[in-house]
Design an enzyme around this catalytic site. Sequence first.
Site, PDB file in Angstrom:
ATOM      1  N   ASP A  28      -5.131   2.645  16.225  1.00 14.22           N
ATOM      2  CA  ASP A  28      -4.165   1.586  16.492  1.00 14.22           C
ATOM      3  C   ASP A  28      -4.625   0.596  17.545  1.00 14.22           C
ATOM      4  O   ASP A  28      -5.266   0.953  18.525  1.00 14.22           O
ATOM      5  CB  ASP A  28      -2.831   2.201  16.916  1.00 14.22           C
ATOM      6  CG  ASP A  28      -2.100   2.791  15.717  1.00 14.22           C
ATOM      7  OD1 ASP A  28      -1.834   2.036  14.777  1.00 14.22           O
ATOM      8  OD2 ASP A  28      -1.842   4.013  15.716  1.00 14.22           O
ATOM      9  N   GLU A  76       8.089   3.563   7.143  1.00  9.43           N
ATOM     10  CA  GLU A  76       7.214   4.544   7.785  1.00  9.43           C
ATOM     11  C   GLU A  76       7.669   4.715   9.232  1.00  9.43           C
ATOM     12  O   GLU A  76       7.626   3.779  10.023  1.00  9.43           O
ATOM     13  CB  GLU A  76       5.761   4.073   7.802  1.00  9.43           C
ATOM     14  CG  GLU A  76       5.015   4.369   6.527  1.00  9.43           C
ATOM     15  CD  GLU A  76       4.909   3.136   5.662  1.00  9.43           C
ATOM     16  OE1 GLU A  76       4.541   2.087   6.192  1.00  9.43           O
ATOM     17  OE2 GLU A  76       5.219   3.218   4.467  1.00  9.43           O
TER      18      GLU A  76
END
Lengths: 428, 257
Positions: free
Chosen positions: B57, B46
């Site tokens: 995140d 990814e």
Amino acid sequence: MKYSVNKTGYYGNFGGAYIPELLYPNVKNLEENYMKIINSASFQKEFLALLKDYVGRPSPLYYSKRLSDKYHINLYLKREDLNHTGSHKINNTIGQILIAKHLGKKRIIAETGAGQHGVATATVCAREGLDCIIFMGETDVLRQKPNVEKMQMLGATVVPVKSGNKTLKDATNEAIRDWINHPSETHYIIGSVVGPHPYPDMVTQFQSVISEEIKKQLEEQTGSENPDTIIACVGGGSNAIGAFYHYLEDENVKLIAVEADGLGLETGETAATIAIGKPGIIHGSKTMLMQTDDGQIVEPYSISAGLDYPGIGPIHAHLFETDRVEFIRATDDEALKAALELTQMEGIIPALETAHALAALKKIKFKKGETVVINISGRGDKDMETYRNYLAKINEKPSEERLFIGMYSVPTSNIHGADTNVNGLFVP
Amino acid sequence: MNRINQLFKDKQNSILSIYFTAGHPEMGTTKLIIEELEKNEVDMIEIGIPFSDPLADGPVIQQSSQKALENGMTLKKLLAEIKDIRHKVKIPLLLMGYFNTVFQYGVEAFCSDIKSIGIDGVILPDMPIKVYEAKYQKIFEKYGIIPVFLITPETSEERIRKIDKLSKGFIYMVSSSSTTGIKNKLDEKSIVYFKRIKEMNLKNQLIAGFGISNKETFDEICKYANGGIIGSAFVKAIETGENLLSQIKRFIATIKY
């Protein structure tokens, strides 16, 4: 209603819920329940009683004689600055804390820029005995110290946010991340009409009490519930939508939103989202957004921490796109001048955010004698350091320039009240 | 056949997928990292599109994203850098990022451009499923780009079924309710959830992510899922940029052996 949110959470092309799956259950839970809770008799009873007895509503609608004379209009000031905690923010936090209680949430988080929403959230948490964590950009922690101290005294934990530009956008990011990490026990009290659906609509409903009262008060004072023009400052846009909401369908009432222009559009140091933004996604909603061609969110700038935000509520993006609201801008300097004008002519020290709305008086061509309402969204206690520095700066300038910038200022000693030998009055 | 589907046809266990942020630690390293990961027998990659405000995140990926942007990375530059990646690299490649960068690029232009490069799938955690179905599904299908959706311990069974129907390759099973890189253990609650999902017999493969940082957690997750994604731990391992290739080799070895 033409300007209300639709069933899927959009205002025209804007709104929605652009959130990671991690937030989906919480936001969905809120979406499914907020209207049921708000419309329940028990909520309404408690909410209205608290607005009256705890917040001090209705806030006065005050006729400003001296500014009316100066600008040849009939100017009314909606005094949200007189609310408990000093701004309109408490209308929303009272509503949301009751929602949180109905949802059984024990832990409250919020973001804050100027600290007004943080104080309003810490206040209602103290009253309900709920844990309260406030995320505040490190830059704002330094420039809004009195509010940080209030939040701490109220029992809240203030978390200085060190990411990004360390202002409101970053505080919001961090609050969202906290919510992802503590999904089940936490309610996030967003302070403006931003964020994923249903937040913009929920906050709009809680703030709409402002225009509901303006209608009644104006009718009592003038015989007509409609003014010609309503002016409010806009960052995320909660005080503006509160002041506009019940007039949105009265198309002959002119609605003007004033964005913070920082040092001016051409410098790039601005927070005027409508002026330079493009449609994009920020904090879970599709709206106008200050961004690069690559889709990176641009750091805004304004002297006012509460307007220092690169997005705007999706309802405002829609009101802009449909031309229902006119968006104008005021720079740091124009706002400071306007704050001083209101202070010296009416004895009301406004918040720096509100000062942007007041700056519109010099920018708009009014019809002679028209009725104008300005929403005084907050008081200026928290901004005294900025104002003090500004006054000191004016006094360093040669007298010609003082005249040129259109205001008389007393020597510093007078501002601090030490010398009574005032050699002039305020000359507008 | 799309490389993602081919991979799952050939292999159903212990699929190792690595996430990294393009443009971090330095510009010009994206292609090198991809090639080195393949050389070390990683199954899938990814490639993170850096974003200024990565809401889902934790600190490690936030910082890598910020660094990448400071280095001058953009989505356009990223695609230019990996333009010829298929000359060498055969394993499935996905792009992962936040919806706004793709939205500004233009969703159709994005799908068309990444198709011509040979990207197989896209993970955009903040793209709502409803919006995907209403506006973008046709475009993704036209270019044969596989969209990957996330499920979490809080996702309802009904919604998981819907996501399973919409998915064409694998489902990204988020191991716990947290941002990335926060937890480095799989707790009992996560295990109960993995078992629950496994028993649902979904048509898509399951690749788990968030909280997988080492051999122990990777092996544990592979009991319940077809494989796992390691992000923050890998980003951290290469953050200094020194001896990049040997750092990659060393990190992958610690997971595999």
